[in-house]
Design a protein around this motif. Structure first.
Motif, PDB file in Angstrom:
ATOM      1  N   TYR A  68       0.808  -1.225   0.000  1.00 63.43           N
ATOM      2  CA  TYR A  68       0.000   0.000   0.000  1.00 63.43           C
ATOM      3  C   TYR A  68       0.842   1.277   0.000  1.00 63.43           C
ATOM      4  CZ  TYR A  68      -3.049   3.757   1.511  1.00 63.43           C
ATOM      5  OH  TYR A  68      -3.687   4.956   1.601  1.00 63.43           O
ATOM      6  N   PRO A  69       1.828   1.425   0.908  1.00 65.66           N
ATOM      7  CA  PRO A  69       2.608   2.670   0.892  1.00 65.66           C
ATOM      8  C   PRO A  69       3.306   2.907  -0.448  1.00 65.66           C
ATOM      9  CG  PRO A  69       3.063   1.449   2.892  1.00 65.66           C
ATOM     10  CD  PRO A  69       2.248   0.549   2.005  1.00 65.66           C
ATOM     11  N   HIS A  70       3.811   1.841  -1.057  1.00 65.68           N
ATOM     12  CA  HIS A  70       4.511   1.987  -2.335  1.00 65.68           C
ATOM     13  C   HIS A  70       3.542   2.340  -3.463  1.00 65.68           C
ATOM     14  CE1 HIS A  70       7.963   0.609  -0.220  1.00 65.68           C
ATOM     15  NE2 HIS A  70       7.556  -0.650  -0.139  1.00 65.68           N
ATOM     16  N   ARG A  71       2.371   1.728  -3.456  1.00 61.01           N
ATOM     17  CA  ARG A  71       1.372   2.049  -4.489  1.00 61.01           C
ATOM     18  C   ARG A  71       0.911   3.498  -4.359  1.00 61.01           C
ATOM     19  NH1 ARG A  71      -3.186  -0.977  -3.575  1.00 61.01           N
ATOM     20  NH2 ARG A  71      -2.326  -1.918  -1.700  1.00 61.01           N
ATOM     21  N   LEU A  72       0.622   3.932  -3.132  1.00 63.05           N
ATOM     22  CA  LEU A  72       0.198   5.315  -2.904  1.00 63.05           C
ATOM     23  C   LEU A  72       1.303   6.294  -3.296  1.00 63.05           C
ATOM     24  CD1 LEU A  72      -1.840   7.385  -1.817  1.00 63.05           C
ATOM     25  CD2 LEU A  72      -0.839   7.018   0.454  1.00 63.05           C
ATOM     26  N   THR A  73       2.523   5.994  -2.899  1.00 62.18           N
ATOM     27  CA  THR A  73       3.662   6.858  -3.204  1.00 62.18           C
ATOM     28  C   THR A  73       3.908   6.918  -4.704  1.00 62.18           C
ATOM     29  OG1 THR A  73       4.614   6.345  -1.047  1.00 62.18           O
ATOM     30  CG2 THR A  73       6.101   7.261  -2.694  1.00 62.18           C
ATOM     31  N   PHE A  74       3.756   5.794  -5.396  1.00 61.53           N
ATOM     32  CA  PHE A  74       3.924   5.778  -6.846  1.00 61.53           C
ATOM     33  C   PHE A  74       2.848   6.622  -7.521  1.00 61.53           C
ATOM     34  CE2 PHE A  74       3.285   3.942 -11.104  1.00 61.53           C
ATOM     35  CZ  PHE A  74       4.561   4.142 -11.612  1.00 61.53           C
ATOM     36  N   PHE A  75       1.610   6.507  -7.047  1.00 60.80           N
ATOM     37  CA  PHE A  75       0.521   7.314  -7.599  1.00 60.80           C
ATOM     38  C   PHE A  75       0.829   8.809  -7.441  1.00 60.80           C
ATOM     39  CE2 PHE A  75      -3.426   9.692  -6.831  1.00 60.80           C
ATOM     40  CZ  PHE A  75      -4.037   9.540  -8.069  1.00 60.80           C
ATOM     41  N   ILE A  76       1.268   9.201  -6.252  1.00 55.56           N
ATOM     42  CA  ILE A  76       1.618  10.608  -6.014  1.00 55.56           C
ATOM     43  C   ILE A  76       2.752  11.032  -6.941  1.00 55.56           C
ATOM     44  CG2 ILE A  76       2.579  12.219  -4.319  1.00 55.56           C
ATOM     45  CD1 ILE A  76       1.046  10.537  -2.165  1.00 55.56           C
ATOM     46  N   SER A  77       3.731  10.166  -7.112  1.00 52.73           N
ATOM     47  CA  SER A  77       4.860  10.464  -7.992  1.00 52.73           C
ATOM     48  C   SER A  77       4.402  10.699  -9.432  1.00 52.73           C
ATOM     49  CB  SER A  77       5.875   9.321  -7.941  1.00 52.73           C
ATOM     50  OG  SER A  77       6.949   9.580  -8.798  1.00 52.73           O
ATOM     51  N   VAL A  78       3.499   9.855  -9.912  1.00 58.07           N
ATOM     52  CA  VAL A  78       2.988  10.002 -11.279  1.00 58.07           C
ATOM     53  C   VAL A  78       2.221  11.318 -11.426  1.00 58.07           C
ATOM     54  CG1 VAL A  78       1.357   9.056 -12.971  1.00 58.07           C
ATOM     55  CG2 VAL A  78       2.959   7.532 -11.787  1.00 58.07           C
ATOM     56  N   VAL A  79       1.378  11.633 -10.459  1.00 58.02           N
ATOM     57  CA  VAL A  79       0.619  12.892 -10.501  1.00 58.02           C
ATOM     58  C   VAL A  79       1.585  14.077 -10.546  1.00 58.02           C
ATOM     59  CG1 VAL A  79      -0.921  14.405  -9.182  1.00 58.02           C
ATOM     60  CG2 VAL A  79      -1.460  11.966  -9.420  1.00 58.02           C
ATOM     61  N   LEU A  80       2.592  14.059  -9.696  1.00 52.16           N
ATOM     62  CA  LEU A  80       3.563  15.157  -9.676  1.00 52.16           C
ATOM     63  C   LEU A  80       4.317  15.275 -10.994  1.00 52.16           C
ATOM     64  CD1 LEU A  80       4.872  14.677  -6.037  1.00 52.16           C
ATOM     65  CD2 LEU A  80       3.741  16.743  -6.916  1.00 52.16           C
ATOM     66  N   MET A  81       4.640  14.152 -11.619  1.00 49.69           N
ATOM     67  CA  MET A  81       5.351  14.205 -12.897  1.00 49.69           C
ATOM     68  C   MET A  81       4.442  14.738 -14.008  1.00 49.69           C
ATOM     69  SD  MET A  81       8.242  14.128 -14.280  1.00 49.69           S
ATOM     70  CE  MET A  81       9.246  13.383 -13.024  1.00 49.69           C
ATOM     71  N   VAL A  82       3.178  14.378 -13.988  1.00 50.05           N
ATOM     72  CA  VAL A  82       2.234  14.942 -14.960  1.00 50.05           C
ATOM     73  C   VAL A  82       2.131  16.450 -14.757  1.00 50.05           C
ATOM     74  CG1 VAL A  82      -0.202  15.015 -15.649  1.00 50.05           C
ATOM     75  CG2 VAL A  82       0.930  12.804 -15.302  1.00 50.05           C
ATOM     76  N   TRP A  83       2.079  16.887 -13.500  1.00 46.76           N
ATOM     77  CA  TRP A  83       2.035  18.321 -13.220  1.00 46.76           C
ATOM     78  C   TRP A  83       3.297  19.014 -13.727  1.00 46.76           C
ATOM     79  CZ3 TRP A  83      -0.178  18.733  -7.542  1.00 46.76           C
ATOM     80  CH2 TRP A  83      -1.500  18.273  -7.546  1.00 46.76           C
TER      81      TRP A  83
END
Length: 139
Positions: A53-68
């Motif tokens: 869970y922590p890795h999946r959530l962190t990866f999701f946040i990372s992807v959102v930040l990279m799109v931004w």
């Protein structure tokens, strides 16, 4: 020398890209990085238990930040214009500014993170959101 809209978009985009990479670093380097960057006690516990869970959530946040970051670079004109660029940049700016203003309420609602984490992360979000907003207003 005055700052132009490109400078503000580039600053916001580079901050988002750096934040994205730091989130990926947490996934790669594990618990010490999560702890250093202020993950709450519950997240640290889940990491130590081997939960994904922590890795999946962190990866999701990372992807959102990279799109931004990509949208910020698009706003600066350094990459091609992305779909709905100005609308998305407005939304990004709004989300970041709102997150930046939420230090106190979030610190009271979500336990396990230090107050320093909430104030520092909120200040960073506010700074990034205002940078995108300044870019929009100057362009």
């Amino acid at each position: 020398m005055s700052l132009g809209y490109q400078d503000f978009f580039l600053f916001g985009a580079c901050c988002c890209a750096l934040a994205s990479l730091l989130h990926l670093g947490c996934i790669v380097f594990g618990e010490p990085w999560y702890r250093f960057f202020g993950a709450g006690d519950k997240m640290i516990q889940l990491v130590n238990q081997g939960s994904s869970y922590p890795h999946r959530l962190t990866f999701f946040i990372s992807v959102v930040l990279m799109v931004w970051a990509l949208y910020g670079w698009s706003g600066a004109g350094f990459i091609r214009e992305l779909p709905f660029r100005d609308l998305v940049l407005c939304l990004i700016s709004g989300v970041l500014i709102l997150r930046g203003l939420m230090a106190k309420p979030l610190s009271q609602k979500i336990s396990g993170n230090s107050i320093i984490f909430w104030w520092v992360s909120s200040l960073i979000c506010l700074m990034m959101g205002l940078s995108f907003l300044a870019g929009l207003m100057l362009r």
